[in-house]
Design an enzyme around this catalytic site. Structure first.
Site, mmCIF file in Angstrom:
data_model
loop_
_atom_site.group_PDB
_atom_site.id
_atom_site.type_symbol
_atom_site.label_atom_id
_atom_site.label_comp_id
_atom_site.label_asym_id
_atom_site.label_seq_id
_atom_site.Cartn_x
_atom_site.Cartn_y
_atom_site.Cartn_z
ATOM 1 N N THR A 164 -8.911 6.028 3.600
ATOM 2 C CA THR A 164 -8.685 5.666 5.004
ATOM 3 C C THR A 164 -8.356 6.908 5.822
ATOM 4 O O THR A 164 -8.929 7.137 6.884
ATOM 5 C CB THR A 164 -7.534 4.630 5.105
ATOM 6 O OG1 THR A 164 -7.833 3.541 4.240
ATOM 7 C CG2 THR A 164 -7.380 4.123 6.529
ATOM 8 N N LYS A 206 14.001 13.075 10.072
ATOM 9 C CA LYS A 206 15.217 13.411 10.830
ATOM 10 C C LYS A 206 15.768 12.185 11.548
ATOM 11 O O LYS A 206 16.769 12.269 12.255
ATOM 12 C CB LYS A 206 14.903 14.497 11.864
ATOM 13 C CG LYS A 206 14.327 15.767 11.282
ATOM 14 C CD LYS A 206 14.038 16.750 12.412
ATOM 15 C CE LYS A 206 13.250 17.947 11.914
ATOM 16 N NZ LYS A 206 12.792 18.799 13.029
HETATM 17 C C1 NCD Z 1 -6.075 -0.128 0.233
HETATM 18 C C2 NCD Z 1 -4.790 -0.092 1.008
HETATM 19 O O1 NCD Z 1 -4.253 0.978 1.281
HETATM 20 O O2 NCD Z 1 -4.360 -1.168 1.374
HETATM 21 N N1 NCD Z 1 -6.717 1.094 0.135
HETATM 22 C C3 NCD Z 1 -7.599 1.452 1.113
HETATM 23 O O3 NCD Z 1 -7.215 1.656 2.232
HETATM 24 N N2 NCD Z 1 -8.888 1.523 0.788
HETATM 25 C C4 NCD Z 1 -6.010 -0.837 -1.033
HETATM 26 C C5 NCD Z 1 -4.937 -0.466 -1.999
HETATM 27 O O4 NCD Z 1 -4.181 0.455 -1.807
HETATM 28 O O5 NCD Z 1 -4.888 -1.145 -3.018
#
Ligand code: NCD
Length: 347
Positions: free
Chosen positions: A58, A87
């Site tokens: 992401t 902080k």
């Molecule tokens: C997911 C999340 O962060 O919710 N990952 C992602 O963004 N592709 C899924 C996960 O962490 O399991």
């Protein structure tokens, strides 16, 4: 001001428009001349990218997306420690600060509702990159885009959604988005302790989307158009363990192996957060997609996962043409470029 906060906010018309733009981004990225033109598109604009929780896909896809559109990005990949949050600065003040320097802000936070707090300041468009066990709307958009690309439609589908549905925000957001189309049927697969939240079930009921719940993965896979598999959200369980004092190995299990098979939370006793020790299997064997599970799927069922994968999909599955999880990653780049373009063009 346009914020991206929840799967609930989008209509199928918005999806269609966004996916058309994502497709345009895909084509432009493939053409060296168009790619250069794209990189001029939002020159001089900035995107703040604040991640208070770990991320690979992401965060990086938002960072690449901003860069490929010519925008400058700044922020923190470990904002809980490396930003002024440590902080004691509030989300509100951080948002006002970024609002003075950038045109949009992407935020991931461990607290459910954190992105809503930032958006509530109304100083800068906020994109929710995942908030605790709440929502992950941009992931669900790229998941939907992938389903559309692979299956050619978003309605009349049977979709299996499995794993830790209680804590997994991507599953929650995807279920909501699929409920906005006619004739979709959802099959949720998890142990009883990890069922999807009542709020999502209520949303499905209101929208008239049929769903069932089971812990039998094999039966659920039969005749499915898409299977969306997720990992155990171990980090969220650890905070529950800290606060609720859940017994690690309940007496009704004779041995640790049996506990692993029967219940996920208690597996924490076997997965000490000690880096030096090898981490044993996280997922009960009847929730692992492997060669045997592939046998019961249709030839055109697609297998999706938001990633990261731990052990819930065997690596041998990757070579199967039905596995689409790495395609989802690429699609995420185009969808996030389309989203950012849409937001930055209004600035
Ligand atoms: C997911 C999340 O962060 O919710 N990952 C992602 O963004 N592709 C899924 C996960 O962490 O399991």
């Amino acid at each position: 001001m346009k914020h991206i906060l929840s799967a609930r906010q989008f209509t199928p018309d918005y999806h269609a428009e966004l996916f058309e733009k994502a497709e345009e981004m895909r084509l432009k990225r493939a053409d060296p001349d168009e790619r250069r033109v794209l990189a001029q598109r939002h020159l001089g604009l900035g995107v703040g990218i604040m991640f208070y929780e770990p991320s690979t896909r992401t965060r990086m896809s938002f960072e690449f997306a901003a860069g490929y559109l010519g925008a400058t990005k700044a922020g923190s990949e470990n904002a809980g420690e490396y930003s002024s949050a440590i902080k004691g600065e509030s989300i509100e003040d951080t948002t006002h600060t970024i609002g003075k320097m950038a045109a949009a802000m992407v935020m991931r936070h461990k607290q459910t509702g954190a992105a809503d707090i930032a958006a509530g300041q109304n100083v800068i468009p906020v994109l929710n990159g995942g908030d605790g066990s709440g929502e992950h709307p941009t992931q669900a958009l790229l998941d939907l885009y992938t389903i559309q690309a692979e299956k050619g439609r978003l309605s009349g589908l049977t979709v299996v959604i499995g794993g830790d549905l209680k804590n997994g925000r991507t599953a929650r957001s995807l279920a909501v988005m699929l409920s906005h189309y006619k004739g979709n049927k959802l099959r949720f697969v998890s142990t009883p302790d990890f069922r999807i939240g009542q709020d999502i079930k209520d949303h499905l009921a209101i929208s008239g989307t049929g769903f069932s719940e089971t812990d039998d993965m094999y039966t659920a896979f039969e005749g499915a158009d898409a299977i969306y598999w997720t990992r155990l959200q171990r980090e969220r369980l650890e905070s529950i363990i800290e606060t609720e004092d859940i017994p690690l190995l309940p007496p009704r299990y004779d041995n640790a192996e049996q506990a692993v098979e029967l219940m996920w939370p208690h597996m924490l006793s076997l997965t000490q957060p000690d880096e030096a020790k090898p981490v044993p299997a996280m997922t009960p064997s009847h929730f692992i997609i492997n060669q045997a599970a592939l046998q019961v799927m249709e030839h055109d069922t697609i297998i999706m996962h938001p990633l990261p994968r731990v052990d819930e999909i065997d690596m041998s599955v990757d070579a199967d043409p039905r596995a689409k999880y790495f395609d989802q990653v690429e699609n995420g780049l185009y969808v996030r470029m389309a989203l950012l373009d849409d937001i930055l063009k209004d600035v």
